[in-house]
Design a protein around this motif. Structure first.
Motif, PDB file in Angstrom:
ATOM      1  N   LEU A 177       0.832  -1.200   0.000  1.00  7.90           N
ATOM      2  CA  LEU A 177       0.000   0.000   0.000  1.00  7.90           C
ATOM      3  C   LEU A 177       0.865   1.249   0.000  1.00  7.90           C
ATOM      4  O   LEU A 177       1.717   1.419   0.877  1.00  7.90           O
ATOM      5  CB  LEU A 177      -0.922   0.000   1.218  1.00  7.90           C
ATOM      6  N   ILE A 178       0.635   2.125  -0.957  1.00  6.50           N
ATOM      7  CA  ILE A 178       1.375   3.386  -1.069  1.00  6.50           C
ATOM      8  C   ILE A 178       0.456   4.504  -0.623  1.00  6.50           C
ATOM      9  O   ILE A 178      -0.589   4.765  -1.231  1.00  6.50           O
ATOM     10  CB  ILE A 178       1.866   3.624  -2.513  1.00  6.50           C
ATOM     11  N   VAL A 179       0.827   5.161   0.464  1.00  6.19           N
ATOM     12  CA  VAL A 179      -0.041   6.104   1.161  1.00  6.19           C
ATOM     13  C   VAL A 179       0.588   7.500   1.130  1.00  6.19           C
ATOM     14  O   VAL A 179       1.741   7.668   1.520  1.00  6.19           O
ATOM     15  CB  VAL A 179      -0.225   5.659   2.624  1.00  6.19           C
ATOM     16  N   PRO A 180      -0.136   8.521   0.694  1.00  9.96           N
ATOM     17  CA  PRO A 180       0.410   9.882   0.748  1.00  9.96           C
ATOM     18  C   PRO A 180       0.438  10.404   2.178  1.00  9.96           C
ATOM     19  O   PRO A 180      -0.535  10.250   2.924  1.00  9.96           O
ATOM     20  CB  PRO A 180      -0.556  10.697  -0.123  1.00  9.96           C
ATOM     21  N   GLY A 181       1.534  11.014   2.566  1.00  5.77           N
ATOM     22  CA  GLY A 181       1.640  11.603   3.886  1.00  5.77           C
ATOM     23  C   GLY A 181       1.065  13.003   3.926  1.00  5.77           C
ATOM     24  O   GLY A 181       0.536  13.518   2.938  1.00  5.77           O
ATOM     25  N   PHE A 182       1.092  13.620   5.113  1.00  6.49           N
ATOM     26  CA  PHE A 182       0.860  15.053   5.276  1.00  6.49           C
ATOM     27  C   PHE A 182      -0.606  15.476   5.368  1.00  6.49           C
ATOM     28  O   PHE A 182      -0.922  16.539   5.880  1.00  6.49           O
ATOM     29  CB  PHE A 182       1.539  15.817   4.144  1.00  6.49           C
ATOM     30  N   TYR A 183      -1.543  14.654   4.893  1.00  2.03           N
ATOM     31  CA  TYR A 183      -2.927  15.123   4.891  1.00  2.03           C
ATOM     32  C   TYR A 183      -3.914  13.992   5.151  1.00  2.03           C
ATOM     33  O   TYR A 183      -3.599  12.805   5.054  1.00  2.03           O
ATOM     34  CB  TYR A 183      -3.272  15.809   3.568  1.00  2.03           C
ATOM     35  N   GLY A 184      -5.120  14.411   5.499  1.00  2.00           N
ATOM     36  CA  GLY A 184      -6.230  13.495   5.657  1.00  2.00           C
ATOM     37  C   GLY A 184      -7.487  14.129   5.101  1.00  2.00           C
ATOM     38  O   GLY A 184      -7.439  15.202   4.470  1.00  2.00           O
ATOM     39  N   ILE A 185      -8.629  13.475   5.341  1.00  2.00           N
ATOM     40  CA  ILE A 185      -9.910  13.953   4.827  1.00  2.00           C
ATOM     41  C   ILE A 185     -10.828  14.283   5.996  1.00  2.00           C
ATOM     42  O   ILE A 185     -10.960  13.488   6.937  1.00  2.00           O
ATOM     43  CB  ILE A 185     -10.563  12.877   3.926  1.00  2.00           C
ATOM     44  N   GLN A 187     -14.551  15.110   7.820  1.00  2.00           N
ATOM     45  CA  GLN A 187     -15.836  14.413   7.737  1.00  2.00           C
ATOM     46  C   GLN A 187     -16.724  14.981   6.641  1.00  2.00           C
ATOM     47  O   GLN A 187     -17.681  14.325   6.210  1.00  2.00           O
ATOM     48  CB  GLN A 187     -16.532  14.477   9.099  1.00  2.00           C
ATOM     49  N   ASP A 188     -16.397  16.193   6.156  1.00  2.00           N
ATOM     50  CA  ASP A 188     -17.121  16.777   5.024  1.00  2.00           C
ATOM     51  C   ASP A 188     -16.456  16.463   3.688  1.00  2.00           C
ATOM     52  O   ASP A 188     -16.863  16.994   2.654  1.00  2.00           O
ATOM     53  CB  ASP A 188     -17.217  18.300   5.193  1.00  2.00           C
ATOM     54  N   GLY A 189     -15.419  15.629   3.724  1.00  2.00           N
ATOM     55  CA  GLY A 189     -14.762  15.220   2.490  1.00  2.00           C
ATOM     56  C   GLY A 189     -13.729  16.187   1.950  1.00  2.00           C
ATOM     57  O   GLY A 189     -13.332  16.096   0.781  1.00  2.00           O
ATOM     58  N   LEU A 190     -13.253  17.111   2.792  1.00  2.00           N
ATOM     59  CA  LEU A 190     -12.267  18.096   2.358  1.00  2.00           C
ATOM     60  C   LEU A 190     -10.867  17.677   2.774  1.00  2.00           C
ATOM     61  O   LEU A 190     -10.676  17.020   3.801  1.00  2.00           O
ATOM     62  CB  LEU A 190     -12.583  19.460   2.978  1.00  2.00           C
ATOM     63  N   ILE A 191      -9.885  18.082   1.989  1.00  2.00           N
ATOM     64  CA  ILE A 191      -8.483  17.831   2.330  1.00  2.00           C
ATOM     65  C   ILE A 191      -8.049  18.807   3.417  1.00  2.00           C
ATOM     66  O   ILE A 191      -8.303  20.011   3.322  1.00  2.00           O
ATOM     67  CB  ILE A 191      -7.586  17.986   1.090  1.00  2.00           C
ATOM     68  N   ALA A 192      -7.389  18.280   4.458  1.00  2.00           N
ATOM     69  CA  ALA A 192      -6.786  19.116   5.500  1.00  2.00           C
ATOM     70  C   ALA A 192      -5.397  18.568   5.785  1.00  2.00           C
ATOM     71  O   ALA A 192      -5.199  17.348   5.831  1.00  2.00           O
ATOM     72  CB  ALA A 192      -7.639  19.106   6.766  1.00  2.00           C
ATOM     73  N   THR A 193      -4.442  19.454   5.959  1.00  2.00           N
ATOM     74  CA  THR A 193      -3.053  19.035   6.133  1.00  2.00           C
ATOM     75  C   THR A 193      -2.597  19.205   7.574  1.00  2.00           C
ATOM     76  O   THR A 193      -3.089  20.060   8.307  1.00  2.00           O
ATOM     77  CB  THR A 193      -2.106  19.835   5.218  1.00  2.00           C
ATOM     78  N   PHE A 194      -1.640  18.368   7.956  1.00  2.00           N
ATOM     79  CA  PHE A 194      -0.941  18.575   9.221  1.00  2.00           C
ATOM     80  C   PHE A 194       0.005  19.762   9.054  1.00  2.00           C
ATOM     81  O   PHE A 194       0.161  20.297   7.951  1.00  2.00           O
ATOM     82  CB  PHE A 194      -0.150  17.324   9.600  1.00  2.00           C
ATOM     83  N   SER A 195       0.643  20.181  10.122  1.00  2.00           N
ATOM     84  CA  SER A 195       1.657  21.223  10.011  1.00  2.00           C
ATOM     85  C   SER A 195       2.844  20.660   9.237  1.00  2.00           C
ATOM     86  O   SER A 195       2.941  19.453   9.007  1.00  2.00           O
ATOM     87  CB  SER A 195       2.086  21.717  11.392  1.00  2.00           C
TER      88      SER A 195
END
Length: 449
Positions: A177-185, A187-195
């Protein structure tokens, strides 16, 4: 099972990708691969994340961004060309990059997060294509599909507890599994990033979610060192250290990890191995729980940081004034300011801040309100302030550590403005002038190593 995270320097160009492929293939236990965005290839190079920020700013300001998009795409295209990936397979990635300004965002902050996250996303998709071209069972796994759910703070998000349950279903995967780091989704389906540095956080979350045997973090250094190599020549490499030692040192400037990045691994008690992509056979540094840890030296490391400032208050009989500190904290709360430390005496109190929270207007207004509300005899803002952390599990069982820290500084006429020892007794914090910080680190290091 191992979760493996590769930093930006490890994925900067085709040659570095080749090293990553060799590392992945060398151990079948490496089942989850977390990617960063392509980093710098040479000193004056620009990270892809910074180019994406430029792209976002131009889109917000309705400026021409075509040259910036070409720069971004050239980084991915050059890597793909190194592995002879057909242009037809790259078209969806290029189209996704071009489509970013057309996506609907609820705010400029979410727009920025959406743009930034694509450094990692495109790199994960590209790595997947390269692995598949080598007939390896690789699969790109987007946070939406994996259930990697985060809070709705667009550029400083936090993982939500349900994510850990969602990730468990991937524990028995036969695919790589190749997983992009730095962000998640959200609950409204929007991209949000960590610092910034958030790919480390992503890796730690996956390691905890899957209860991994090991979280391997590949970067561009052979190990974590007892001092910054830019300050101390050829510092001692740390073979094993504890979670809390790393946390204390990261807080004061160790750049290997963002100081929040390992918290999910700590919560899951997952050991971490920091290794070098360029020298993967070296043992690197193991970061382990404190239980049953046997320190090999008095201190593990010494670090410094200059992004601090201090507010000094003097008022006679301060210790007798009920509510003095409460009023002070209420003013900090009003300005949304957090403080780091608050050493005090009977007539004096010093508050240490991360000064990156302030602009000049906020600083002046906050100090004015403190003067009005508390009427101190003296109020002084000290901008020239550095923090030095001396850290080691071995310190708590040693007598004379404080003497060995302060004596070499006295001999070099380095003034100490503040000393604070934590309740855990594994760290001692010193405050000095910024100009003295590097010299203080060198003197302390040479005293113990």
């Amino acid at each position: 099972m191992k979760v493996v995270k590769f930093g930006g320097s490890s994925l900067a160009d085709g040659e570095q990708f080749q090293k990553v492929l060799k590392i992945i293939n060398a151990d079948p236990a490496r089942k989850i691969v977390v990617t960063s965005a392509p980093g710098k290839r040479y000193n004056n190079d620009t990270k892809v994340t910074d180019l994406l920020i430029e792209y976002a700013q131009k889109a917000i300001n309705k400026q021409n961004y075509s040259a910036t998009v070409r720069k971004i795409w050239s980084r991915y295209h050059d890597i793909a060309a190194y592995f002879k990936i057909p242009e037809q397979l790259l078209k969806p990635l290029l189209q996704e990059l071009h489509n970013l300004p057309q996506v609907s965002y609820p705010s400029k902050d979410f727009l920025m997060a959406g743009f930034k996250a694509h450094g990692e996303k495109l790199n994960a998709q590209l790595l997947t294509l390269i692995l598949q071209s080598l007939h390896l069972p690789a699969r790109f796994l987007d946070p939406k599909e994996s259930g990697f759910i985060v809070t709705d703070n667009p550029n400083d998000t936090q993982v939500l507890p349900e994510t850990y349950n969602n990730l468990q279903k991937w524990a028995q995967t036969s695919d790589l599994l190749i997983v992009p780091g730095f962000y998640g989704i959200t609950q409204d389906g929007l991209i949000a990033t960590f610092s910034r540095g958030g790919s480390d956080i992503t890796g730690a979350i996956w390691a905890r979610g899957l209860n991994a045997d090991l979280y391997e973090n590949f970067t561009d250094v052979d190990a974590i060192y007892a001092a910054d190599p830019r300050i101390v020549t050829h510092p001692h490499a740390v073979n094993v250290m504890t979670y809390r030692e790393l946390r204390e040192l990261s807080y004061a400037g160790f750049s290997v990890f963002h100081d929040e990045a390992i918290i999910p691994a700590i919560e899951g008690q997952i050991p971490i191995n920091v290794k070098n992509t360029n020298h993967p056979d070296l043992p690197g540094t193991m970061i382990v729980p404190e239980n049953n840890f046997q320190p090999q030296s008095t201190i593990t490391g010494v670090a410094s940081s200059g992004h601090f400032a201090a507010l000094y208050l003097h008022k006679y009989l301060l210790n007798k004034q009920v509510g003095f500190t409460l009023k002070l904290l209420q003013i900090f709360y009003k300005f949304n300011i957090s403080y780091e430390h608050m050493p005090s005496g009977i007539d004096d109190l010093t508050v240490i801040f991360d000064k990156r929270q302030f602009n000049e207007q906020i600083r002046q207004q906050m100090c004015f309100e403190i003067q009005q509300a508390l009427n101190p005899d003296q109020l002084e803002w000290i901008d020239d302030y550095a923090i030095i952390m001396v850290v080691g599990e071995g310190m708590k069982n040693k007598i004379g550590v404080m003497k060995n820290i302060t004596l070499p500084l006295a001999q070099k006429h380095i003034a100490i403005h503040m000393i604070n020892q934590g309740a855990s007794r594994i760290s001692i914090m010193l405050g000095t002038k910024k100009a003295d910080a590097a010299a203080a680190v060198r003197e302390i290091y040479h005293q113990f190593f």
